[in-house]
Write an enzyme that holds these catalytic residues in place. Structure first.
Site, PDB file in Angstrom:
ATOM      1  N   ARG A   1       0.844  -1.194   0.000  1.00  0.00           N
ATOM      2  CA  ARG A   1       0.000   0.000   0.000  1.00  0.00           C
ATOM      3  C   ARG A   1       0.879   1.243   0.000  1.00  0.00           C
ATOM      4  NH1 ARG A   1      -5.467  -1.522   3.484  1.00  0.00           N
ATOM      5  NH2 ARG A   1      -6.541  -2.354   1.659  1.00  0.00           N
TER       6      ARG A   1
ATOM      7  N   GLN B   1      -1.200   2.390  -6.046  1.00  0.00           N
ATOM      8  CA  GLN B   1      -2.626   2.602  -5.777  1.00  0.00           C
ATOM      9  C   GLN B   1      -3.515   2.051  -6.883  1.00  0.00           C
ATOM     10  OE1 GLN B   1      -3.110   6.774  -4.938  1.00  0.00           O
ATOM     11  NE2 GLN B   1      -2.794   6.497  -2.753  1.00  0.00           N
TER      12      GLN B   1
ATOM     13  N   ASP C   1      -4.066  -1.738  -6.434  1.00  0.00           N
ATOM     14  CA  ASP C   1      -4.484  -2.191  -5.107  1.00  0.00           C
ATOM     15  C   ASP C   1      -5.877  -2.822  -5.136  1.00  0.00           C
ATOM     16  OD1 ASP C   1      -4.962  -2.603  -2.436  1.00  0.00           O
ATOM     17  OD2 ASP C   1      -4.546  -0.546  -1.801  1.00  0.00           O
TER      18      ASP C   1
ATOM     19  N   SER D   1      -8.029  -2.772  -1.848  1.00  0.00           N
ATOM     20  CA  SER D   1      -8.784  -1.546  -1.600  1.00  0.00           C
ATOM     21  C   SER D   1     -10.019  -1.477  -2.486  1.00  0.00           C
ATOM     22  CB  SER D   1      -7.898  -0.314  -1.834  1.00  0.00           C
ATOM     23  OG  SER D   1      -6.921  -0.212  -0.811  1.00  0.00           O
TER      24      SER D   1
ATOM     25  N   TYR E   1      -2.020  -0.892   7.898  1.00  0.00           N
ATOM     26  CA  TYR E   1      -3.044  -1.673   8.584  1.00  0.00           C
ATOM     27  C   TYR E   1      -2.969  -1.428  10.088  1.00  0.00           C
ATOM     28  CZ  TYR E   1      -3.533  -4.411   4.274  1.00  0.00           C
ATOM     29  OH  TYR E   1      -3.754  -4.802   2.978  1.00  0.00           O
TER      30      TYR E   1
END
Length: 377
Positions: free
Chosen positions: A122, A127, A130, A133, A229
C-alpha cells in the site's frame, strides 16, 4: 505469450479477472488472450463481447491451464487445475500466502511463479493496482445496504403527519477502506454514524465523511503497521477498547465490523455480552466473517438471530456487485501487468522494484516474498 483467464469455481464467486475492455488492451499489445467459455457470464460480460475484443473463447479448461503462460484469476484455482500449469508459468490471483502454507509449497514444487493480488504494497505508486482496496470499498458499500435492508426502521430522520422519526444510529468498527465506504454510504442514506478505529490518525477522514469518531483514551502505543493496517493491541488495551465499544453498541441500530489484521484471525470486537445488551431488532453486518469475524456470535456465510439481534456474516460481498467488482479488479490487474511486462512483451521480474518484490510469492521454486520469509524466521 498466452494470457489465460479461467472461469471461477468458488461457490459464491461471480467475478471475472479480465473484462472485455482490458482484454482488448492486451490484445492490442499483441498478446494472445484466452477466456474460458462463460468466465464472465455471471458478471454480465458475455463471450461475444470478449470475441469482439479480439480474445479467444476456450471451452477446454484443461487446454487453457496447460498452455497458459500467464494465468489471471480472482481466487486461487483448485489444486487439480494448478497441477496442469506448466513449469515457469505465472499465476496472478488472491493467494493469501500467509494463511496458505501448503499452497505456497505446492506452487514451489510445481515451479510456478505466483503473485498475490492481496500482497501488493500500500504505497502511492501502487494505488492503481491495489485490488484489496477496490474490493474493500465495494464490501463497505454493500454492507451498509445490507444493514439498511435488514433493519426494520427508517435510516433517515422522517417528519410525518404522525410524528417525527429519529434517524437510525450506525456504528462502524474499523475505518479502513471498507469502513470509510460504509460510513459514507450510511451517511448518504440519512443515518447518524459513529466510527471506531484504534488508529487516531483516521479521525479526520471519518469526520470528513460526516461521521463522529469514537476515541479510546490512553491507548498509548503505535497502532499502525508500515503497510497502513491496524496493529493488534495488547490484551489490556483490547479490553479498554471493548468497554468503549460496548457502551456505543448498546445505542446502535446497525453495527458494521470491518477490522482485519493481515495473516491473523480477525480481532474480536463484539462479544456475546455486547450482543445481549443491544436493542432488539438491531443488526450486525460482519465483513470480517471470512477470517473468523469481529463478532463472537458470527457464523460465516450465515444470517443468525441471537438475543433478538440479527448477525450477518457475508462471504461474497464483492461478488454481489460482480459487474463493477470485475471492472475494478481487471483494471488493477492491467496496471500490475503494465509494470511486470517490459517493452519487448516479456515478463520482467525486477526484484529491485518494491511492488514486484513484495507481490511475488514464488519464483523458480523459491519463496521471494519478504513477508513470508519474515514469518518463517
Amino acid at each position: 505469450m498466452i494470457i489465460a483467464v479461467p472461469k471461477e469455481t468458488g461457490k459464491l464467486e461471480k467475478r471475472v479477472a479480465l473484462i472485455p475492455e482490458t482484454a482488448k488492451q492486451l490484445v492490442d499489445k499483441n498478446f494472445d488472450v484466452w477466456i474460458e467459455k462463460d468466465a464472465g457470464h455471471a458478471s454480465n460480460f458475455l463471450d461475444s463481447a470478449y470475441e469482439e475484443a479480439g480474445a479467444k473463447v476456450i471451452a477446454d479448461r484443461d487446454k487453457l491451464f496447460s498452455e497458459a503462460d500467464l494465468l489471471l484469476s480472482i481466487l486461487t484455482p483448485p489444486e487439480e487445475d494448478l497441477q496442469k500449469l506448466k513449469k515457469d508459468s505465472v499465476l496472478v490471483c488472491f493467494l493469501w500466502a500467509l494463511q496458505n502454507e501448503e499452497l505456497v509449497e505446492k506452487l514451489q514444487s510445481l515451479g510456478v511463479t505466483s503473485l498475490g493480488m492481496d500482497a501488493i504494497p500500500r504505497i502511492s505508486r501502487a494505488q492503481n493496482m491495489d485490488a484489496l482496496s477496490s474490493m474493500s470499498s465495494i464490501a463497505g458499500y454493500k454492507a451498509a445496504l445490507i444493514g439498511a435492508n435488514e433493519l426494520d426502521r427508517y435510516l433517515p430522520m422522517m417528519m410525518t403527519a404522525a410524528g417525527t422519526i429519529a434517524p437510525a444510529k450506525v456504528l462502524v468498527l474499523g475505518a479502513g477502506v471498507a469502513g470509510l465506504q460504509a460510513i459514507a454510504t450510511a451517511k448518504r442514506l440519512g443515518a447518524k454514524v459513529e466510527a471506531f478505529d484504534i488508529r487516531p490518525e483516521v479521525k479526520e477522514q471519518v469526520e470528513s465523511l460526516g461521521g463522529t469518531f469514537v476515541e479510546v483514551p490512553d491507548v498509548g502505543e503505535d497502532t499502525e503497521t508500515d503497510s497502513g493496517y491496524a496493529k493488534e493491541l495488547s490484551e489490556d488495551k483490547q479490553e479498554r477498547q471493548r468497554q468503549v465499544i460496548h457502551e456505543h453498541a448498546q445505542k446502535s441500530n446497525i453495527i458494521i465490523t470491518t477490522a482485519l489484521i493481515p495473516g491473523r484471525p480477525a480481532p474480536l470486537l463484539i462479544t456475546k455480552e455486547m450482543v445481549r445488551d443491544m436493542q432488539p431488532g438491531s443488526v450486525v453486518v460482519d465483513i470480517a466473517a471470512e477470517q473468523g469475524g469481529n463478532c463472537e456470535l458470527t457464523e460465516p456465510g450465515e444470517s443468525v438471530l441471537k438475543h433478538e439481534v440479527k448477525i450477518i456474516g457475508p462471504l461474497d460481498l464483492p461478488s454481489r456487485l460482480a459487474y463493477h467488482a470485475s471492472k475494478l479488479y481487471s483494471k488493477n490487474m492491467l496496471a500490475l501487468l503494465n509494470l511486470l511486462i517490459d517493452e519487448e512483451g516479456e515478463l520482467n521480474f525486477d526484484f529491485e522494484d518494491e511492488i514486484i518484490l513484495k507481490t511475488t510469492i514464488t519464483h523458480h521454486g523459491e519463496i521471494i516474498s519478504p513477508m513470508l520469509k519474515e514469518s518463517e524466521s
